[in-house]
Design a protein around this motif. Structure first.
Motif, mmCIF file in Angstrom:
data_model
loop_
_atom_site.group_PDB
_atom_site.id
_atom_site.type_symbol
_atom_site.label_atom_id
_atom_site.label_comp_id
_atom_site.label_asym_id
_atom_site.label_seq_id
_atom_site.Cartn_x
_atom_site.Cartn_y
_atom_site.Cartn_z
ATOM 1 N N ILE A 311 32.211 8.381 23.800
ATOM 2 C CA ILE A 311 30.974 7.990 24.486
ATOM 3 C C ILE A 311 30.305 6.876 23.691
ATOM 4 O O ILE A 311 30.020 7.028 22.492
ATOM 5 C CB ILE A 311 30.011 9.182 24.625
ATOM 6 C CG1 ILE A 311 30.690 10.339 25.363
ATOM 7 C CG2 ILE A 311 28.735 8.761 25.349
ATOM 8 C CD1 ILE A 311 29.865 11.610 25.387
ATOM 9 N N ASP A 312 30.051 5.730 24.333
ATOM 10 C CA ASP A 312 29.303 4.633 23.732
ATOM 11 C C ASP A 312 27.866 4.666 24.253
ATOM 12 O O ASP A 312 27.631 4.957 25.434
ATOM 13 C CB ASP A 312 29.930 3.283 24.087
ATOM 14 C CG ASP A 312 31.293 3.079 23.450
ATOM 15 O OD1 ASP A 312 31.589 3.767 22.452
ATOM 16 O OD2 ASP A 312 32.062 2.242 23.959
ATOM 17 N N TYR A 313 26.902 4.340 23.385
ATOM 18 C CA TYR A 313 25.518 4.300 23.835
ATOM 19 C C TYR A 313 24.712 3.341 22.967
ATOM 20 O O TYR A 313 25.073 3.039 21.821
ATOM 21 C CB TYR A 313 24.887 5.690 23.819
ATOM 22 C CG TYR A 313 24.792 6.361 22.469
ATOM 23 C CD1 TYR A 313 23.570 6.473 21.807
ATOM 24 C CD2 TYR A 313 25.912 6.915 21.851
ATOM 25 C CE1 TYR A 313 23.477 7.107 20.567
ATOM 26 C CE2 TYR A 313 25.825 7.552 20.626
ATOM 27 C CZ TYR A 313 24.612 7.645 19.994
ATOM 28 O OH TYR A 313 24.515 8.262 18.767
ATOM 29 N N ALA A 314 23.619 2.841 23.536
ATOM 30 C CA ALA A 314 22.737 1.906 22.824
ATOM 31 C C ALA A 314 21.345 2.013 23.421
ATOM 32 O O ALA A 314 21.166 2.408 24.579
ATOM 33 C CB ALA A 314 23.262 0.485 22.940
ATOM 34 N N ILE A 315 20.347 1.673 22.620
ATOM 35 C CA ILE A 315 18.953 1.661 23.066
ATOM 36 C C ILE A 315 18.425 0.246 22.939
ATOM 37 O O ILE A 315 18.561 -0.398 21.887
ATOM 38 C CB ILE A 315 18.093 2.641 22.249
ATOM 39 C CG1 ILE A 315 18.651 4.059 22.355
ATOM 40 C CG2 ILE A 315 16.634 2.604 22.724
ATOM 41 C CD1 ILE A 315 17.887 5.093 21.560
ATOM 42 N N ASN A 316 17.850 -0.270 24.018
ATOM 43 C CA ASN A 316 17.281 -1.622 24.057
ATOM 44 C C ASN A 316 18.297 -2.687 23.642
ATOM 45 O O ASN A 316 17.962 -3.638 22.924
ATOM 46 C CB ASN A 316 16.036 -1.703 23.169
ATOM 47 C CG ASN A 316 14.895 -0.845 23.694
ATOM 48 O OD1 ASN A 316 14.877 -0.488 24.874
ATOM 49 N ND2 ASN A 316 13.965 -0.499 22.826
ATOM 50 N N SER A 317 19.539 -2.492 24.097
ATOM 51 C CA SER A 317 20.620 -3.460 23.814
ATOM 52 C C SER A 317 20.841 -3.640 22.319
ATOM 53 O O SER A 317 21.295 -4.706 21.873
ATOM 54 C CB SER A 317 20.313 -4.813 24.473
ATOM 55 O OG SER A 317 20.198 -4.672 25.873
ATOM 56 N N GLY A 318 20.538 -2.598 21.559
ATOM 57 C CA GLY A 318 20.767 -2.653 20.118
ATOM 58 C C GLY A 318 22.234 -2.440 19.780
ATOM 59 O O GLY A 318 23.105 -2.447 20.662
ATOM 60 N N ALA A 319 22.516 -2.257 18.506
ATOM 61 C CA ALA A 319 23.894 -2.074 18.056
ATOM 62 C C ALA A 319 24.504 -0.859 18.758
ATOM 63 O O ALA A 319 23.926 0.220 18.756
ATOM 64 C CB ALA A 319 23.932 -1.879 16.547
ATOM 65 N N PRO A 320 25.682 -1.031 19.396
ATOM 66 C CA PRO A 320 26.308 0.093 20.099
ATOM 67 C C PRO A 320 26.740 1.193 19.142
ATOM 68 O O PRO A 320 27.220 0.923 18.038
ATOM 69 C CB PRO A 320 27.498 -0.558 20.812
ATOM 70 C CG PRO A 320 27.789 -1.792 20.017
ATOM 71 C CD PRO A 320 26.470 -2.269 19.503
ATOM 72 N N GLN A 321 26.552 2.429 19.558
ATOM 73 C CA GLN A 321 26.952 3.602 18.801
ATOM 74 C C GLN A 321 28.099 4.300 19.536
ATOM 75 O O GLN A 321 28.232 4.184 20.757
ATOM 76 C CB GLN A 321 25.777 4.579 18.648
ATOM 77 C CG GLN A 321 24.500 3.949 18.125
ATOM 78 C CD GLN A 321 24.650 3.474 16.691
ATOM 79 O OE1 GLN A 321 25.127 4.220 15.842
ATOM 80 N NE2 GLN A 321 24.227 2.247 16.424
ATOM 81 N N ASN A 322 28.919 5.029 18.812
ATOM 82 C CA ASN A 322 30.012 5.765 19.433
ATOM 83 C C ASN A 322 29.998 7.203 18.945
ATOM 84 O O ASN A 322 29.778 7.480 17.770
ATOM 85 C CB ASN A 322 31.374 5.133 19.117
ATOM 86 C CG ASN A 322 32.528 5.911 19.732
ATOM 87 O OD1 ASN A 322 33.155 6.731 19.073
ATOM 88 N ND2 ASN A 322 32.791 5.679 21.008
ATOM 89 N N TYR A 323 30.225 8.112 19.894
ATOM 90 C CA TYR A 323 30.304 9.536 19.564
ATOM 91 C C TYR A 323 31.492 10.124 20.309
ATOM 92 O O TYR A 323 31.692 9.843 21.511
ATOM 93 C CB TYR A 323 29.017 10.257 19.982
ATOM 94 C CG TYR A 323 29.045 11.746 19.742
ATOM 95 C CD1 TYR A 323 28.926 12.260 18.455
ATOM 96 C CD2 TYR A 323 29.195 12.634 20.802
ATOM 97 C CE1 TYR A 323 28.949 13.631 18.234
ATOM 98 C CE2 TYR A 323 29.212 14.001 20.587
ATOM 99 C CZ TYR A 323 29.096 14.497 19.298
ATOM 100 O OH TYR A 323 29.130 15.854 19.086
ATOM 101 N N VAL A 324 32.277 10.931 19.629
ATOM 102 C CA VAL A 324 33.436 11.572 20.253
ATOM 103 C C VAL A 324 33.105 13.047 20.468
ATOM 104 O O VAL A 324 32.934 13.801 19.511
ATOM 105 C CB VAL A 324 34.700 11.408 19.399
ATOM 106 C CG1 VAL A 324 35.866 12.145 20.060
ATOM 107 C CG2 VAL A 324 35.042 9.929 19.226
ATOM 108 N N TRP A 325 32.980 13.418 21.747
ATOM 109 C CA TRP A 325 32.725 14.812 22.107
ATOM 110 C C TRP A 325 34.045 15.565 22.170
ATOM 111 O O TRP A 325 35.065 15.036 22.629
ATOM 112 C CB TRP A 325 32.044 14.879 23.472
ATOM 113 C CG TRP A 325 31.999 16.256 24.067
ATOM 114 C CD1 TRP A 325 31.056 17.206 23.858
ATOM 115 C CD2 TRP A 325 32.963 16.836 24.962
ATOM 116 N NE1 TRP A 325 31.362 18.343 24.560
ATOM 117 C CE2 TRP A 325 32.532 18.151 25.248
ATOM 118 C CE3 TRP A 325 34.144 16.378 25.533
ATOM 119 C CZ2 TRP A 325 33.230 19.007 26.090
ATOM 120 C CZ3 TRP A 325 34.855 17.228 26.366
ATOM 121 C CH2 TRP A 325 34.407 18.522 26.647
#
Length: 569
Positions: A311-325
């Protein structure tokens, strides 16, 4: 009205080997616990817990059917309608005298009923009745299987019934209940606001109100029946999630006494091999911190179980984060994933974007949600005003800082006789720069307004209401955030640069702002009347639709907050 297609095969003892999945050996009875409930029933969550404990202690032998019925199920403004056309009929034969009520196999248990001869029992007697039932032998076994075509939403249900003894009546009835799980919604007394998880909720009786006849009920008889039913997109405007459906089949003597039953979840056809969906992102309230972890609901739309997902996510087009569920999601079931907190720059309006990369179907891989910056005040002297309804003992509140430490609290208060408004002593405190959460709780679940008075709460800074920090009709509780930031008073511009005129006014006012801001109008009690986003510079606002009187005009910008009075002639 949708038609149900029925096909039936009746086999005599000599053809019993034609059965496919029902057990032909004698069994004890399985429990069918029908629970009568409602979203406005304060003690119903206790009943749900008791019923679930019975089911968990007897897996595969206890099946729950939650029937929303009666006055507590009548939806209020904005509440979902979980009722069905079947509930009143089922409840009408139980003799219930209060809620929550429940029946165990629609049977009478000596000394346990709500009234003499009643099948309905209070929640404290369900365990006793269930244990008695589980220890009784059954003359009939039931098996049920279902398949849902994910494209057409057609449900095909096959039920098999095998008699290991003789029924005392010549005709039994086969009933099939369709249930839906994991529906988030309001529940009085649940202490979860609008996020109570409703389980085993009856949405339809596939066999009609009282079932379909089984006319051969002697030892060795085998009966099978197949039903086709198209699941609609919604029941009472509540989405019908086919991945959350559950089946419970049972056999009755007439329309009352249940002998035994069984249940299970359908399987699916018509799905892609691998497909995950961003189903939703949990609503984020106003924020005054620069770090937050979003919650996203993912759904397995594939045929094979989903055991891991990037899962990729970002807030206000900031640096993308990744989390593996990682986990184990069956087809068309969902899971809520708590994503790790990420730092971001807090803006007046903020956007969370969530993406699932490398998936078969890219059309459902994205989701987004907006949230706003919480109101801030430059004043450190805070006042909490509480006026309860007549049931003050139900009301408590607290203020916590960003570390979760309680810095102020109040209640429970004393009760008063008769409906009305009962002001409590003000609580005054001085707060340091930080982000604070004000929470108020009503233990009964009906807020402080409006059946037994018109109670309310207000949080003020320097004697003026902090915009939005007020209310009274909040059910079991609500929480709101606000910030204290003394730097606002020495920001790059002079607060006097925020101007509005004329004041008093006949309706039209000109507003001058040093930067874009949200401008809201409230009455003196804090009730919101209008909200506008205005750009820097001069703008006009038309208040001519309002009655003459005094109102509050509130300005919230990225670097300031200001509240003033305006007089409408």
């Amino acid at each position: 009205m949708k038609k149900t297609l029925l096909t039936a095969i009746l086999l005599t003892f000599g053809f019993a080997n034609a059965q496919t999945f029902v057990n032909t050996n004698p069994e004890n009875k399985k429990v069918i616990l029908e629970e009568f409930t409602g979203v406005n029933c304060v003690y119903c969550p206790q009943g749900h817990t008791i019923a679930n404990n019975i089911k968990n202690a007897n897996p595969n032998n206890v099946f729950l059917i939650n029937i929303h019925q009666g006055s507590f199920s009548t939806p209020g403004a904005g509440q979902p309608d979980f009722r069905t056309t079947f509930g009143n009929g089922i409840a009408g034969q139980t003799g219930l005298t209060g809620y929550p009520a429940g029946t165990v196999n629609r049977s009478v248990f000596a000394g346990l009923g709500m009234a003499t001869g009643a099948t309905a029992m209070g929640r404290g007697n369900w365990t006793n009745a269930s244990n008695q039932t589980l220890n009784q032998s059954s003359y009939v076994n039931v098996g049920v299987q279902g398949v849902i075509d994910a494209q057409s939403r057609q449900l095909t249900v096959t039920v098999e019934v095998y008699y290991t003894g003789n029924s005392p009546v010549s005709t039994n009835k086969l009933n099939i209940a369709l249930l839906q799980n994991n529906t988030l919604g309001p529940q009085t007394g649940g202490n979860m606001g609008n996020n109570y998880n409703h389980m085993h909720r009856l949405v339809h009786m596939i066999t009609g109100q009282w079932g379909t006849d089984i006319t051969t009920t002697t030892n060795g008889s085998f009966y099978t029946q197949t039903f086709n039913y198209t699941i609609p997109a919604a029941y009472n405007n509540i989405p019908a999630e086919i991945g959350e459906m559950e089946l419970v089949a049972f056999v009755t003597e007439t329309q009352q006494k249940i002998i035994s039953g069984n249940g299970g979840k359908p399987t699916f056809t018509g799905l892609a091999n691998n497909d995950a969906k961003v189903k939703s992102i949990e609503t984020i309230g106003t924020q005054c911190t620069n770090s937050i972890g979003p919650k996203v609901t993912i759904q397995n739309n594939g045929q094979t179980p989903l055991t891991s997902l990037s899962i990729d996510y970002a807030i206000n087009s900031g640096a993308p984060q990744n989390y593996v569920w990682t986990g184990n999601l069956a087809s068309l079931t969902s899971a809520i994933v708590q994503l790790p907190a990420v730092s971001y720059t807090l803006l007046p309006t903020n956007t969370v974007n969530v993406t699932i990369p490398n998936d078969d179907d890219v059309s459902n891989n994205n989701g987004s949600i907006n949230f706003n910056k919480a109101v801030e005040t430059q004043f450190t002297n805070i006042t909490v005003k509480i006026s309860t309804d007549q049931y003050g003992s139900e009301t408590t509140w607290n203020i916590k800082n960003s570390a979760g430490t309680t810095v102020a609290q109040g209640g429970p208060y004393t009760d008063a006789g008769g409906a009305g408004v009962f002001p409590k002593p003000d609580v005054n405190l001085t707060l340091a720069n930080d982000c604070y959460t004000f929470s108020i709780i009503d233990s009964y679940g009906d807020g402080m307004c409006c059946a037994y008075g018109n109670g309310s709460y207000q949080v003020l800074a320097n004697g003026v209401l902090i915009p939005g920090m007020n209310g009274g009709n909040f059910g079991s509780g609500e929480s709101k955030k606000y910030g204290v930031n003394t730097n606002l008073s020495v920001s790059a511009f002079d607060a006097n640069a925020i101007k509005f005129y004329p004041n008093p006014t006949n309706g039209m006012i000109t507003i001058s702002l040093p930067e874009m801001a949200k401008v809201s109008i409230t009455d003196l009690s804090g009730k919101l009347i209008s909200t506008s986003m205005l750009e820097a510079g001069d703008s006009t606002l038309n208040l001519s639709d309002l009655s003459s009187g005094i109102y509050l005009i509130n300005f919230i910008g990225d670097n300031f907050v200001k509240t003033d009075k305006i007089i409408l002639k």
